[in-house]
Design an enzyme around this catalytic site. Structure first.
Site, short mmCIF file in Angstrom:
data_model
loop_
_atom_site.label_atom_id
_atom_site.label_comp_id
_atom_site.label_asym_id
_atom_site.label_seq_id
_atom_site.Cartn_x
_atom_site.Cartn_y
_atom_site.Cartn_z
N LYS A 278 0.68 -0.82 0.05
CA LYS A 278 -0.08 0.43 -0.17
C LYS A 278 1.33 1.27 -0.32
O LYS A 278 1.73 1.10 1.02
CB LYS A 278 -0.67 0.10 1.43
CG LYS A 278 -1.74 1.43 1.07
CD LYS A 278 -3.34 0.59 2.53
CE LYS A 278 -4.56 1.17 2.20
NZ LYS A 278 -4.70 1.71 3.81
N GLU A 362 -18.83 -6.21 10.65
CA GLU A 362 -20.10 -5.16 10.79
C GLU A 362 -20.76 -6.26 11.34
O GLU A 362 -21.82 -6.14 12.67
CB GLU A 362 -20.70 -4.31 10.15
CG GLU A 362 -19.59 -3.36 9.92
CD GLU A 362 -19.36 -3.59 9.19
OE1 GLU A 362 -18.18 -2.62 7.99
OE2 GLU A 362 -18.60 -4.74 8.09
N ARG A 390 -25.31 -3.01 7.42
CA ARG A 390 -25.04 -4.49 6.48
C ARG A 390 -24.82 -5.13 7.68
O ARG A 390 -25.59 -6.34 8.04
CB ARG A 390 -23.49 -4.48 6.45
CG ARG A 390 -23.13 -3.36 4.94
CD ARG A 390 -21.74 -3.05 5.71
NE ARG A 390 -20.25 -4.72 5.45
CZ ARG A 390 -19.75 -4.42 4.63
NH1 ARG A 390 -20.16 -4.24 3.37
NH2 ARG A 390 -19.88 -5.58 4.77
#
Length: 633
Positions: A278, A362, A390
């Protein structure tokens, strides 16, 4: 003209010679750094997928071979390679290019995906459709290791493995991070797979050493699978019946193309494991320990003077969470791979035992919080408002049904702006006020945020929800009066009282515009009262009695009108026999909002101070037109 400007689509990319790819990758990184630091957006994830995206578009034929990205914030390079170089300067600006895949922008953007852990399910469905319809082509899903922590990813893998004889390539873009470093058992698994590259290097060295002794080498090579399975847990995928290739250096263009070509040739379901970095190629991002410049803010406009330092809603919450958790060891914060974006990192740094990072999961977080509450703790689940969607079922059935003291703290609630349709947190009030026993607080400023967090943590007979917007805290809005609630109900804060022509009921952050609207009404000779119920759901029983003395009542929220606090308030007034003729419910219309600034979107929804005042005056004028005293002096 640079190489990138010559790329009008994937076919142009495939026509390039191999020696042109490294200069092209450099051009892409330079453009990303320039544009994203100027406009804001997701920089680190896109710097990390340059070579991988080049390889994907050289090996596969998009859109015949559909590419599904999980999540969509890593698609800037994909956009550049599919004919959108010239429009890239409009990234995340009103009317410009979206920061996520957009079906309106290109046939190469199949899925407008900006929530994690969904790509494998899309890919499974696409592959199923291709098989039934007899269509050619390979379905490709690109998923980060962070998104693999989500339960949907494993549900999808289970179904992909049940029918593996379909051309479906799962590319794991493994950079060890989501927003922050990936956590959990899967992270340990992938770390072991990354380490297995050392085994491959060792085997190569042995091959060179034993080149003159082929029999010995063949014996060693024959033991490769058993040895590799012992050293690495890659059997996890192979035991599911999925072929596994990797790990491969995701920045080695030739190696990535080679392994993707092999994967395509199988004609069945294959997992390709690519190791990427990244922020690759941008030293400040590479050296940023926390999130490698996952997302950066737009640069200030030329000539803009730096303003006074401001505190964000997120920071104010994080500081108060740390303060109350220091006093109460039963308070435990949960985050879904987002400790810093939700302010939880402050508590994590000081009292790590009181923070649990579940990864991008979640649903699990909500039910785990329910278990914690059953065990005598008071969990605080901290999440962006749009992401709690979600876990709706878990909030309803696992927390609400058991009347458990779990506090849900929703950052980025309401209109958020430039991240687009999926990130506007406009569903929470409509969705979660339907949970029996749920109490919802909407603070209007930093003082009420701190107070209402502590009030929520003192409630032990059911769930609570605290919501606040994205951005900097505005000035404090002190109450000029307080109407005490009957029967244990919390008080109603009165923010303005200049008359009784109009009652403005403000929800949370809309208090500021309502106070300004009251000032504008005063300039037109119209007296008004602005109130903040503070706890907005269930509807405060004192509002009906308060509204009884007004002909015009206006509710204002930056959530959906449909099923929101305004509609609930209107119903409560009718049930109490209060029917103000000038009742108006202001909020967000029932549609997906495009990316723009919060200010622009609020104006689009009729939620600025001047628009609130205008609509109140329209109600007064309409009331006067209907009055039987019209024309009587």
């Amino acid at each position: 003209m640079g190489l990138l400007e010559s790329i009008g689509g994937p076919a142009d990319l495939r026509a390039l010679d191999e020696d042109q790819l490294a200069p092209l990758a450099q051009e892409i990184r330079e453009l990303l750094i320039d544009r994203v630091t100027r406009n804001g957006g997701h920089l680190g994830p896109n710097l990390g997928v340059v070579e991988l995206t080049l390889a994907l578009h050289r090996v596969f034929d998009s859109p015949r071979d559909p590419l599904v990205w999980d999540t969509g914030h890593q698609t800037y390079v994909h956009k550049l390679l599919t004919g959108r170089v010239k429009s890239f300067e409009t990234l995340r600006t009103p009317g410009g290019m979206s920061g996520y895949p957009s079906r309106e922008e290109s046939e190469h953007d199949l899925v407008e995906n900006s929530h994690a852990s969904t790509a494998l399910s899309y890919a499974d469905g696409l592959a199923h459709a291709k098989k039934l319809r007899g269509q050619e082509g390979t379905v490709v899903a690109v998923i980060g290791d962070g998104a693999l922590t989500g339960g949907m990813s494993w549900e999808a893998l289970n179904n992909i493995a049940a029918d593996p004889d379909r051309p479906l390539v799962v590319v794991i873009n493994d950079n060890g991070r989501s927003y922050a470093p990936t956590v959990g058992g899967l992270a340990s698994h992938l770390t072991a797979l990354r380490a297995s590259r050392h085994y491959e290097e060792f085997l190569g060295q042995v091959k060179e050493t034993l080149r003159g002794a082929p029999t010995v080498y063949r014996a060693l090579h024959g033991a490769k699978k058993g040895l590799k399975d012992f050293l690495t847990p890659q059997a996890l995928y192979e035991d599911l019946g999925l072929k596994y290739l990797g790990p491969v250096d995701g920045h080695d263009q030739r190696a990535v193309e080679s392994v993707l070509t092999r994967a395509r040739a199988f004609g069945s379901s294959v997992v390709v494991h690519c190791i990427t970095e990244k922020g690759r190629g941008h030293a400040p991002a590479e050296q940023h320990v926390l999130d490698r410049f996952h997302a950066v803010r737009a640069a200030p406009a030329p000539g803009t003077k730096p303003g006074a330092a401001t505190t964000s809603w997120t920071t104010a919450f994080g500081e108060e969470l740390l303060a109350v958790a220091s006093e109460r060891p039963d308070v435990i914060a949960l985050t879904a791979a987002m400790p810093e974006p939700t302010g939880v990192h402050l508590l994590q740094q000081d009292r790590p035992a009181q923070v649990v990072d579940v990864g991008i999961a979640e649903q699990h977080a909500a039910t785990s919080a329910a278990g914690m509450a059953m065990g005598g703790l008071h969990p605080v689940m901290c999440v962006y408002a749009t992401f709690l969607n979600r876990a709706y079922d878990q909030v309803v059935m696992d927390v609400g049904l058991h009347r458990l003291p779990v506090t849900f703290v929703l950052d980025r609630a309401g209109v958020t702006g430039d991240d687009g349709a999926s990130h506007n947190g406009i569903w929470d009030l409509s969705a979660f006020r339907s949970v029996p026993g749920m109490r919802i607080a909407a603070p209007r400023d930093g003082d009420t945020l701190r107070r209402e967090l502590r009030e929520a943590l003192d409630i032990d007979d059911g769930p609570t929800l605290l919501r606040f917007p994205k951005g900097a805290l505005g000035p404090a809005l002190p109450a000029v009066d307080r109407i005490e609630g009957a029967g244990g109900a919390p008080p109603i804060d009165v923010l303005v009282r200049t008359g009784e022509d109009v009652l403005l009921i403000a929800v949370g952050a809309m208090a500021g515009p309502c106070v300004e609207a009251a000032r504008l009404l005063t300039e037109h000779g119209i007296g008004s009262t602005v109130v903040d119920p503070c706890w907005v759901s269930p509807v405060h029983p004192g509002l009906a009695e308060l509204a009884r003395g007004f002909d015009v009542v206006v509710t204002v929220e930056d959530g959906l009108r449909a099923g929101g606090i305004g509609e609930a308030t209107a119903t409560a007034l009718r049930e109490a026999g209060v029917t103000p003729p000038g009742l108006r419910v202001l909020g967000v219309p029932l549609r997906y909002l495009e990316h723009s600034t919060r200010a622009a979107l609020l104006e689009e929804c009729g939620l600025t101070a001047s628009q609130i005042a205008s609509q109140a005056m329209e109600s007064i004028e309409a009331r006067m037109m209907r009055s039987p005293l019209k024309g009587v002096v």
